[in-house]
Design an enzyme around this catalytic site. Structure first.
Site, PDB file in Angstrom:
ATOM      1  N   GLY A 237      33.444  40.719  38.410  1.00  0.00           N
ATOM      2  CA  GLY A 237      34.229  41.897  38.024  1.00  0.00           C
ATOM      3  C   GLY A 237      34.573  42.712  39.252  1.00  0.00           C
ATOM      4  N   SER A 270      29.009  41.687  38.177  1.00  0.00           N
ATOM      5  CA  SER A 270      29.767  42.782  38.787  1.00  0.00           C
ATOM      6  C   SER A 270      29.867  42.556  40.289  1.00  0.00           C
ATOM      7  CB  SER A 270      29.040  44.111  38.558  1.00  0.00           C
ATOM      8  OG  SER A 270      27.925  44.207  39.428  1.00  0.00           O
ATOM      9  N   ASP A 271      30.928  43.071  40.892  1.00  0.00           N
ATOM     10  CA  ASP A 271      30.909  43.115  42.348  1.00  0.00           C
ATOM     11  C   ASP A 271      29.767  44.048  42.726  1.00  0.00           C
ATOM     12  OD1 ASP A 271      33.579  43.078  44.812  1.00  0.00           O
ATOM     13  OD2 ASP A 271      31.410  42.895  45.014  1.00  0.00           O
ATOM     14  N   TRP A 272      29.381  43.976  43.966  1.00  0.00           N
ATOM     15  CA  TRP A 272      28.153  44.685  44.372  1.00  0.00           C
ATOM     16  C   TRP A 272      28.379  46.198  44.370  1.00  0.00           C
ATOM     17  CZ3 TRP A 272      27.767  39.922  43.710  1.00  0.00           C
ATOM     18  CH2 TRP A 272      26.577  39.216  43.875  1.00  0.00           C
TER      19      TRP A 272
END
Ligand code: GLC
Length: 729
Positions: A237, A270-272
């Site tokens: 994401g 999720s992206d970080w």
């Protein structure tokens, strides 16, 4: 694995064996399981989840370290180990992101993804993914965080090097090959960044607005293909918002489109530090929350994240039903099964001769020969001296660019590759710095003078310049091709224009070689130099690949996956849409991205989408276009009429001549890379499904195929149309 089994009760043990056996006998990687198998797997997953406590479930849906989620040792469920990046397995970091110097973190440094896309070779995409999957396995990873497939909407985006193209069809074909290559090694790909992460400026807050046709026809297809044709197990994401909601927990993009319409069964990671809201993450599709702990850098607390302790409290308070958590855990277990985390995986490998050969082949086939006024290929024995000029001839690129960095086993620079041709007699190939990478970005007159002298004393001058992977310690706000920042313009920095003009004045036999992640401004010298080659970031075999192309050991076959404009203002994202916008960015250009804009509005590019020269010539003939049921068969003959073997990319563009809505003048809908010996010809057949003729009707909210006439343009680039056919519906 075994150590986990010793701690669990016999009942659970029996279930784990059953789960593992299922994995053993039914382990399929990129293939879809028969429905009955999926049903049995789903039942086993449900049973396993029924044994878990709420705390154990929540430990799985969030990070437990920099690159792992939590496992459940009591039940023999391991952590999932993830790693960047799209061009090679990133160096090891400790659980707190500090660099782990105790282990061998080296890996094959593959050419950047935009170089892979420039090969237009789907078999190479598969091999590229295979290298990544094999090396990830060797390094003990379960998920490799790639491919990056965001649309190249503006040449300024700092991460264009990590992406593939402006065209959704090219992205779809190359992305599917990459995903299958990775996942056939029993490792999960993680297709990123879903969706419309097309800039680095304000990437964690910018709200992307676009119309439904742009979403459906341009920005979604790569992800849809990765899921439905590549069977991708995880999707990342994106940081940005889409129509007001963060992408990584976006009800429309994830629940409705990805998991609903596309039928995505895997997990959204999720992206970080991309998660911004607990309730939305719980209800709108985030399955694993990664990186939120980074907000308290150094004071790591992997429970004080949106889907950590807070999620536990909300479930215990009856505010959120546990079924939302269960659904995430089931998806995660589904992925873990698919990548055999409960079974025995085949062994990995690293930096093998085969991997080095893939790196070389992708670099060679990704080099795009933009211009050649009878100077290439160079004749090795006839040449007495070559002046190589420019910082990019010697600069190492592997560890730049941000999360895509790789600790390479080695990196053959362009200068090294050119000198290898003459080794040990390397003094034939002189080197002068020409320019330096420095903060103020200006030319260095002394270096230019030295370069001019070297060029005037040589038969051929090769200027090797372009952009670099920005290094934050050198750049701060002036990174070029790097995560976290966009370019300010497409002009070559550090006075390269002055350098090139001075060199070509001193020696008309000047060749320019450009490294970089997308188009650059060549206006000041493009007509003066004899040849131009775009090599992107060509990976650890890049220097050898460049030498093989320049000396004709390999015939160039790369094709531009993006339009090179004459000026930045010709790009639709800068002339119609907004880039980079502010808190909101409006994609007002809609579906008219890249060549779709240039062709439709009759704007002449510097070099068009699909362009790339060869040292041989190809003849296109005998085009037949005929309906076959719902499909249209496009067949033609292709002949290599030149004196050297080579490869041509037959490109098929479709034009809707009678659309009731605005449509691009033409759109790429099929291509095939054809290798032919000198004098050889082949009959080529390409099939167009009905989707090649449809557009997305934003009133009916569905794809439609309108009656009427369609033109079929067949050529060697979007501008070099060799044959035209027609079909009507
Ligand atoms: C980064 C990137 C993403 C990468 C992740 C882990 O911010 O956006 O592509 O995989 O974080 O490093």
């Amino acid at each position: 694995m075994i150590k986990h089994f010793l701690k669990i009760s016999s009942g659970v043990f029996a279930l784990m064996i059953a789960f593992s056996t299922h994995a053993q006998t039914n382990h399929k990687t990129t293939k879809h399981l028969p429905k009955s198998d999926e049903k049995r797997l789903s039942a086993k997953i449900d049973s396993l989840v029924s044994l878990m406590t709420l705390e154990e479930k929540v430990s799985m849906i969030k990070s437990a370290s920099a690159f792992t989620n939590g496992g459940v040792p009591r039940l023999g469920i391991p952590e999932i180990v993830m790693s960047d990046g799209p061009h090679g397995v990133r160096h090891e970091v400790n659980r707190d992101w500090s660099r782990n110097e105790k282990v061998d973190s080296r890996a094959t440094f593959l050419p950047a993804e935009i170089a892979l896309a420039s090969t237009w070779n789907k078999d190479l995409a598969y091999k590229y993914g295979t290298v990544l999957g094999t090396e990830a396995k060797h390094r003990g990873k379960d998920i490799i965080l790639g491919p990056g497939i965001n649309i190249v909407r503006s040449p300024l985006n700092g991460r264009n090097f990590e992406y593939m193209s402006e065209d959704p069809y090219l992205i779809s074909v190359m992305g599917v090959g990459y995903v299958k290559g990775v996942q056939d090694q029993g490792i999960s790909a993680c297709v990123k960044h879903y969706l419309a992460n097309n800039q680095e400026t304000k990437r964690q807050e910018v709200d992307v607005l676009m119309d439904e046709r742009a979403l459906r026809e341009i920005y979604l297809p790569g992800f849809k293909a990765a899921v439905q044709k590549g069977n991708a197990y995880t999707i990342m994401g994106a940081y940005n918002k889409f129509r007001g909601q963060y992408c990584t927990h976006n009800e429309y993009l994830i629940n409705k489109v990805l998991k609903g319409e596309m039928g995505f069964k895997g997990a959204v990671i999720s992206d970080w530090s991309a998660v911004q809201n607990t309730m939305q993450a719980l209800k709108f599709g985030t399955d694993i929350e990664m990186g939120t702990e980074m907000r308290n850098w150094g004071n790591w607390n992997f429970n004080k994240v949106f889907m950590g302790d807070t999620a536990i409290s909300l479930v215990k308070a009856g505010v959120v039903d546990v079924s939302y958590i269960d659904a995430k855990v089931k998806r995660i277990l589904w992925v873990m099964h698919k990548i055999n985390m409960f079974g025995k995986r085949t062994p990995g490998a690293i930096n093998t001769p085969e991997h080095q050969k893939v790196a070389l082949n992708v670099a060679e086939e990704g080099i795009v020969l933009l211009k050649n006024n009878n100077i290439l290929p160079l004749k090795k024995d006839a040449l007495k001296s070559i002046a190589v000029i420019g910082d990019n001839a010697v600069r190492l690129q592997a560890e730049g660019g941000g999360s895509a960095q790789v600790l390479a086993y080695y990196e053959i620079t362009p200068l090294k590759g050119l000198r290898n041709v003459y080794a040990p007699d390397t003094q034939k190939v002189s080197f002068s710095q020409g320019y330096v990478v420095k903060k103020d970005g200006t030319a260095d007159p002394q270096l230019i003078a030295e370069a001019v002298k070297a060029a005037s004393e040589a038969e051929v001058a090769i200027v090797i310049g372009g952009f670099v992977h920005g290094y934050t310690n050198e750049w701060n706000d002036k990174a070029f091709d790097s995560e976290g920042a966009d370019k300010k313009d497409i002009k070559l920095p550090f006075g390269q224009d002055e350098l090139i003009k001075a060199v070509v004045k001193a020696n008309p036999n000047t060749i320019v070689v450009l490294l970089g992640g997308s188009a650059s401004d060549m206006s000041q010298w493009v007509n003066d130099v004899k040849a131009i080659a775009q090599v992107w970031y060509p990976g650890m075999e890049g220097g050898n690949a460049l030498a093989n192309i320049l000396f004709g050991k390999t015939n160039p076959s790369g094709k531009l996956p993006v339009t090179f404009p004459k000026q930045l203002s010709d790009m639709p994202s800068h002339s119609i849409g907004e880039f980079p916008g502010d808190s909101t960015v409006n994609y007002k250009e809609g579906i008219f991205v890249g060549y779709r804009h240039f062709d439709t509005h009759h704007i002449e590019p510097l070099f068009p989408f699909g362009h790339g020269l060869s040292y041989t010539q190809f003849a296109f003939s005998n085009l037949h276009v005929q309906k076959q049921g719902e499909n249209v068969l496009v067949s033609l003959s292709l002949k290599n009429t030149g004196k050297v073997d080579g490869a041509e990319v037959v490109q098929v563009y479709v034009s809707d001549e009678q659309a009731s809505v605005e449509r691009p003048k033409q759109e790429l809908k099929a291509f095939e890379k054809v290798f032919l010996k000198a004098g050889e010809s082949k009959n080529i057949s390409l099939t167009l499904g009905k989707e090649a003729f449809q557009f997305f009707d934003d009133k009916k909210l569905d794809w439609v195929l309108e009656a009427g006439k369609f033109t079929i343009n067949v050529g060697s680039s979007s501008k070099e149309i060799k044959l035209k056919g027609a079909v009507s519906f």
